[in-house]
Scaffold this motif. Structure first.
Motif, PDB file in Angstrom:
ATOM      1  N   LEU A 315     -15.687  36.422  15.833  1.00  0.00           N
ATOM      2  CA  LEU A 315     -14.954  35.278  16.353  1.00  0.00           C
ATOM      3  C   LEU A 315     -15.801  34.010  16.306  1.00  0.00           C
ATOM      4  CD1 LEU A 315     -12.162  34.676  17.630  1.00  0.00           C
ATOM      5  CD2 LEU A 315     -13.241  35.004  19.861  1.00  0.00           C
ATOM      6  N   PHE A 316     -17.039  34.106  16.803  1.00  0.00           N
ATOM      7  CA  PHE A 316     -17.918  32.930  16.817  1.00  0.00           C
ATOM      8  C   PHE A 316     -18.422  32.590  15.415  1.00  0.00           C
ATOM      9  CE2 PHE A 316     -17.817  33.729  21.300  1.00  0.00           C
ATOM     10  CZ  PHE A 316     -18.032  32.489  21.873  1.00  0.00           C
ATOM     11  N   LEU A 317     -18.621  33.607  14.582  1.00  0.00           N
ATOM     12  CA  LEU A 317     -19.045  33.362  13.204  1.00  0.00           C
ATOM     13  C   LEU A 317     -17.944  32.624  12.437  1.00  0.00           C
ATOM     14  CD1 LEU A 317     -21.495  33.979  11.374  1.00  0.00           C
ATOM     15  CD2 LEU A 317     -20.324  36.041  10.621  1.00  0.00           C
ATOM     16  N   MET A 318     -16.706  33.024  12.669  1.00  0.00           N
ATOM     17  CA  MET A 318     -15.582  32.349  12.010  1.00  0.00           C
ATOM     18  C   MET A 318     -15.457  30.907  12.482  1.00  0.00           C
ATOM     19  SD  MET A 318     -12.666  35.363  12.045  1.00  0.00           S
ATOM     20  CE  MET A 318     -11.376  34.199  11.597  1.00  0.00           C
ATOM     21  N   GLU A 319     -15.753  30.675  13.745  1.00  0.00           N
ATOM     22  CA  GLU A 319     -15.645  29.322  14.293  1.00  0.00           C
ATOM     23  C   GLU A 319     -16.615  28.368  13.602  1.00  0.00           C
ATOM     24  OE1 GLU A 319     -16.122  27.201  18.657  1.00  0.00           O
ATOM     25  OE2 GLU A 319     -15.533  29.315  18.534  1.00  0.00           O
ATOM     26  N   GLY A 320     -17.891  28.790  13.492  1.00  0.00           N
ATOM     27  CA  GLY A 320     -18.880  27.941  12.818  1.00  0.00           C
ATOM     28  C   GLY A 320     -18.574  27.777  11.342  1.00  0.00           C
ATOM     29  N   THR A 321     -18.136  28.864  10.702  1.00  0.00           N
ATOM     30  CA  THR A 321     -17.822  28.796   9.273  1.00  0.00           C
ATOM     31  C   THR A 321     -16.638  27.875   9.017  1.00  0.00           C
ATOM     32  OG1 THR A 321     -18.628  31.066   8.990  1.00  0.00           O
ATOM     33  CG2 THR A 321     -17.267  30.160   7.234  1.00  0.00           C
ATOM     34  N   LEU A 322     -15.640  27.911   9.925  1.00  0.00           N
ATOM     35  CA  LEU A 322     -14.473  27.049   9.768  1.00  0.00           C
ATOM     36  C   LEU A 322     -14.864  25.576   9.834  1.00  0.00           C
ATOM     37  CD1 LEU A 322     -11.429  26.739   9.483  1.00  0.00           C
ATOM     38  CD2 LEU A 322     -11.231  26.931  11.976  1.00  0.00           C
ATOM     39  N   ILE A 323     -15.792  25.256  10.729  1.00  0.00           N
ATOM     40  CA  ILE A 323     -16.280  23.873  10.794  1.00  0.00           C
ATOM     41  C   ILE A 323     -16.926  23.480   9.472  1.00  0.00           C
ATOM     42  CG2 ILE A 323     -17.953  22.338  11.918  1.00  0.00           C
ATOM     43  CD1 ILE A 323     -17.473  23.909  14.496  1.00  0.00           C
ATOM     44  N   GLY A 324     -17.701  24.402   8.903  1.00  0.00           N
ATOM     45  CA  GLY A 324     -18.315  24.143   7.606  1.00  0.00           C
ATOM     46  C   GLY A 324     -17.288  23.943   6.502  1.00  0.00           C
ATOM     47  N   VAL A 325     -16.237  24.769   6.511  1.00  0.00           N
ATOM     48  CA  VAL A 325     -15.185  24.653   5.491  1.00  0.00           C
ATOM     49  C   VAL A 325     -14.471  23.313   5.616  1.00  0.00           C
ATOM     50  CG1 VAL A 325     -12.961  25.573   4.735  1.00  0.00           C
ATOM     51  CG2 VAL A 325     -14.838  27.136   5.259  1.00  0.00           C
ATOM     52  N   LEU A 326     -14.106  22.931   6.845  1.00  0.00           N
ATOM     53  CA  LEU A 326     -13.410  21.660   7.057  1.00  0.00           C
ATOM     54  C   LEU A 326     -14.282  20.479   6.629  1.00  0.00           C
ATOM     55  CD1 LEU A 326     -11.770  22.321  10.555  1.00  0.00           C
ATOM     56  CD2 LEU A 326     -10.625  22.279   8.325  1.00  0.00           C
ATOM     57  N   GLY A 327     -15.548  20.489   7.057  1.00  0.00           N
ATOM     58  CA  GLY A 327     -16.463  19.415   6.664  1.00  0.00           C
ATOM     59  C   GLY A 327     -16.693  19.392   5.165  1.00  0.00           C
ATOM     60  N   GLY A 328     -16.778  20.590   4.572  1.00  0.00           N
ATOM     61  CA  GLY A 328     -16.979  20.673   3.128  1.00  0.00           C
ATOM     62  C   GLY A 328     -15.804  20.125   2.345  1.00  0.00           C
ATOM     63  N   VAL A 329     -14.589  20.444   2.804  1.00  0.00           N
ATOM     64  CA  VAL A 329     -13.398  19.945   2.115  1.00  0.00           C
ATOM     65  C   VAL A 329     -13.340  18.421   2.167  1.00  0.00           C
ATOM     66  CG1 VAL A 329     -10.872  19.842   2.222  1.00  0.00           C
ATOM     67  CG2 VAL A 329     -12.036  22.046   2.432  1.00  0.00           C
ATOM     68  N   VAL A 330     -13.580  17.856   3.357  1.00  0.00           N
ATOM     69  CA  VAL A 330     -13.544  16.397   3.499  1.00  0.00           C
ATOM     70  C   VAL A 330     -14.620  15.747   2.634  1.00  0.00           C
ATOM     71  CG1 VAL A 330     -13.838  14.477   5.111  1.00  0.00           C
ATOM     72  CG2 VAL A 330     -12.550  16.501   5.818  1.00  0.00           C
ATOM     73  N   GLY A 331     -15.853  16.270   2.702  1.00  0.00           N
ATOM     74  CA  GLY A 331     -16.950  15.697   1.921  1.00  0.00           C
ATOM     75  C   GLY A 331     -16.728  15.823   0.431  1.00  0.00           C
ATOM     76  N   ALA A 332     -16.230  16.988  -0.006  1.00  0.00           N
ATOM     77  CA  ALA A 332     -16.007  17.210  -1.441  1.00  0.00           C
ATOM     78  C   ALA A 332     -14.904  16.297  -1.979  1.00  0.00           C
ATOM     79  CB  ALA A 332     -15.661  18.677  -1.693  1.00  0.00           C
ATOM     80  N   VAL A 333     -13.800  16.186  -1.220  1.00  0.00           N
ATOM     81  CA  VAL A 333     -12.694  15.332  -1.659  1.00  0.00           C
ATOM     82  C   VAL A 333     -13.121  13.874  -1.693  1.00  0.00           C
ATOM     83  CG1 VAL A 333     -10.408  14.465  -1.043  1.00  0.00           C
ATOM     84  CG2 VAL A 333     -10.896  16.913  -0.883  1.00  0.00           C
ATOM     85  N   LEU A 334     -13.808  13.432  -0.634  1.00  0.00           N
ATOM     86  CA  LEU A 334     -14.265  12.043  -0.574  1.00  0.00           C
ATOM     87  C   LEU A 334     -15.241  11.749  -1.717  1.00  0.00           C
ATOM     88  CD1 LEU A 334     -14.211   9.385   1.020  1.00  0.00           C
ATOM     89  CD2 LEU A 334     -16.123  10.261   2.389  1.00  0.00           C
ATOM     90  N   GLY A 335     -16.194  12.671  -1.948  1.00  0.00           N
ATOM     91  CA  GLY A 335     -17.157  12.484  -3.026  1.00  0.00           C
ATOM     92  C   GLY A 335     -16.488  12.460  -4.387  1.00  0.00           C
ATOM     93  N   ALA A 336     -15.529  13.366  -4.608  1.00  0.00           N
ATOM     94  CA  ALA A 336     -14.836  13.435  -5.900  1.00  0.00           C
ATOM     95  C   ALA A 336     -14.054  12.153  -6.164  1.00  0.00           C
ATOM     96  CB  ALA A 336     -13.904  14.647  -5.924  1.00  0.00           C
TER      97      ALA A 336
END
Length: 409
Positions: A315-336
């Motif tokens: 549960l806690f591992l998914m929580e931290g990973t989800l934050i990473g996924v959300l931040g990664g999507v925003v950063g990747a889209v903005l960078g692209a």
């Protein structure tokens, strides 16, 4: 698993301010790296492309034994040069092929004498793909009928203290180590912003070089231009298998120092990127530790109602990973998006074009290039670091004792 995802999503936004800060750190870090990757890719494409235009083509063909003596620029005539040209032009990816005589010598004026690389070229064949032909600052480009004239670089003209229509002595080594000298007129001066290239490379017509070096009807180099940079290996392999008595090399084989410099740059960018994303990971670590301490009683309650340790950890591992996924999507889209826009507009480098050899080869504009490989790699790295940063807090939560957690204040 669906219930776990719903709970994870709810927990991520429990303290939305901390989550937004963590997302911003990850997004900005990834955006910066994607943008720098685009700049690096764009500079690589520009430098490689312009270098190939200076060399005359993506692939060079020489007589057997040239590689062992390449440092001395030997005049080794290519046997069956017409056959080599026909074999190259028969390939669909080849856009052009021309003959050259390439060797070393000296350019001498009344004030100085400097070593130069002398190229006898077929001007009409090379002009459409030549960086030199596009950057004639004074005078004109060469023609096939030119005799006793030469095209030189701006830096060489400065060093020799000469100008357009001045005459200099050009000394070159004939095939049997005999030195041959001819007085030639400067018919053109090129300026590409690369001082080393401008100082070293001089050009004359192929007919003039054949006369100067006593090589009637012969050539020592054939250059082959392709549709794109980076696709040389299949063509090199095909020519090597179909031709005998010659050496076929791509521009990469002939310029290992440049490739090594970029390989080192990629390694440095990789280390730097891991550090930047690691700092963002520390933010996730702090966020998840705070979440564990704030929800100690909740963790105890979950354990008391039968949730297993591995489920709490997940549960806690998914929580931290989800934050990473959300931040990664925003950063990747903005960078692209930014790299794509910058790639269509370009950055003006005219003020820095003469700062170094590489900057000169970049040209006056740099157009960043978005590549899928580095973008995906960065995104996966973000998720990995986020999961890694969440691992210890998740383990801490999973190993909480229910009785102690329920009495935690």
């Amino acid at each position: 698993m669906t219930k776990f995802l719903k709970i994870t999503w709810r927990n991520v936004w429990r303290n939305w301010r901390r989550t937004v800060i963590a997302l911003a750190a990850i997004s900005l870090g990834l955006f910066f790296l994607v943008f720098m990757d685009g700049v690096m890719s764009g500079s690589r494409v520009a430098i490689y492309g312009n270098l190939i235009k200076v060399l005359g083509g993506n692939i060079q063909v020489h007589a057997q034994g040239y590689g062992e003596k390449a440092g001395r620029s030997p005049l080794l005539p290519i046997p069956n040069a017409d056959q080599v040209l026909q074999a190259a032009l028969a390939r669909p990816e080849v856009t052009g092929a021309s003959s050259r005589i390439q060797t070393g010598g000296f350019a001498t004026s009344r004030d100085a004498s400097l070593p130069v690389a002398i190229s006898g070229i077929e001007p009409e064949k090379e002009a459409p793909l030549s960086l030199i032909a596009d950057h004639i600052s004074e005078g004109r480009y060469l023609t096939a009928e030119d005799q006793d004239v030469i095209l030189i670089g701006y830096t060489l003209a400065e060093r020799l203290n000469i100008g357009l229509n001045d005459r200099i002595s050009l000394t070159g080594r004939a095939p049997h180590e005999q030195m041959r000298t001819r007085t030639v007129t400067v018919v053109g001066i090129y300026r590409i912003g690369s001082p080393e290239t401008e100082k070293r490379n001089v050009y004359m017509s192929l007919a003039e070089a054949q006369s100067l070096y006593d090589l009637p009807g012969q050539v020592t180099e054939i250059v082959v231009a392709l549709n794109s940079v980076g696709d040389e290996e299949p063509t090199v392999s095909a020519l090597r298998s179909s031709l005998s008595g010659v050496e076929v090399d791509s521009w990469k084989d002939l310029n290992p120092a440049l490739l090594n410099a970029y390989a080192l740059g990629d390694k440095i960018m990789g280390i730097f990127g891991f550090i930047v994303l690691g700092i963002a990971g520390i933010g996730i670590l702090n966020l998840m530790l705070m979440a564990v301490f704030e929800r100690t009683r909740e963790i105890g309650l979950l354990s008391a109602i039968g949730l297993k340790r591995r489920q709490i950890l997940l549960l806690f591992l998914m929580e931290g990973t989800l934050i990473g996924v959300l931040g990664g999507v925003v950063g990747a889209v903005l960078g692209a998006v930014v790299v794509t826009i910058a790639g269509s507009i370009g950055f003006d480098l005219s003020m820095a074009a003469e700062a170094s050899e590489m900057m000169g080869l970049l040209g006056t504009y740099l157009y960043p290039v978005l590549e899928a490989g580095p973008l995906v790699s960065r995104f996966i790295t973000v998720i990995f670091i986020s999961a890694l940063a969440s691992l210890y807090p998740a383990w801490q939560a999973a190993n909480s004792q229910p009785a102690e957690a329920l009495h935690y204040v």
